[in-house]
Design a protein around this motif. Sequence first.
Motif, short mmCIF file in Angstrom:
data_model
loop_
_atom_site.label_atom_id
_atom_site.label_comp_id
_atom_site.label_asym_id
_atom_site.label_seq_id
_atom_site.Cartn_x
_atom_site.Cartn_y
_atom_site.Cartn_z
N MET A 144 4.09 -2.75 -0.72
CA MET A 144 4.60 -1.63 -1.50
C MET A 144 4.50 -0.37 -0.65
SD MET A 144 3.23 0.16 -5.05
CE MET A 144 2.78 -1.39 -5.75
N ASN A 145 5.52 0.45 -0.75
CA ASN A 145 5.51 1.75 -0.09
C ASN A 145 5.63 2.82 -1.17
OD1 ASN A 145 5.76 3.48 2.37
ND2 ASN A 145 7.63 4.04 1.34
N ALA A 162 10.73 8.11 5.28
CA ALA A 162 9.85 7.95 4.11
C ALA A 162 9.24 6.55 4.03
CB ALA A 162 10.62 8.26 2.83
N GLY A 163 9.68 5.65 4.86
CA GLY A 163 9.10 4.31 4.87
C GLY A 163 10.14 3.22 4.96
N PRO A 164 9.68 1.99 4.99
CA PRO A 164 10.60 0.87 5.21
C PRO A 164 11.54 0.65 4.03
CG PRO A 164 8.41 0.06 4.66
CD PRO A 164 8.29 1.55 4.80
#
Length: 115
Positions: free
Chosen positions: A1-2, A30-32
């Motif tokens: 989870m991101n 902001a992330g994967p």
Amino acid sequence: MNVTRFEDAPEYYPPNHFSMRCVRLQGHEAGPAESLWLGVSVIEPGGYTTSDASRVEKHYVVLEGEVIVITDEGEVILAAFDSCRIAPGERRALQNRSRSPAKILLAMPFPPEQC
């Protein structure tokens, strides 16, 4: 989870966006993410984008306030929780003609070469 907290969301600076603060919630810095990214723009009164097209579709959801979406077919006022889809290659401009800031959520797939 991101998880990305709104107050920590990384800001980005798209061209031809004026009097707006744009942040990424998921994807890019902001992330994967594998297929799409999410962002929120806070459009100040009088804020706008120029009329531009993208190679991929865009989905907008107004979270707060009113946003005018202008295409070659005309314009529409979107209020809180109204949404629209902009097709690949369709020109669009956004405007906030009100006296209050507006917030709009953007969901957009990555271009095919990034997937």
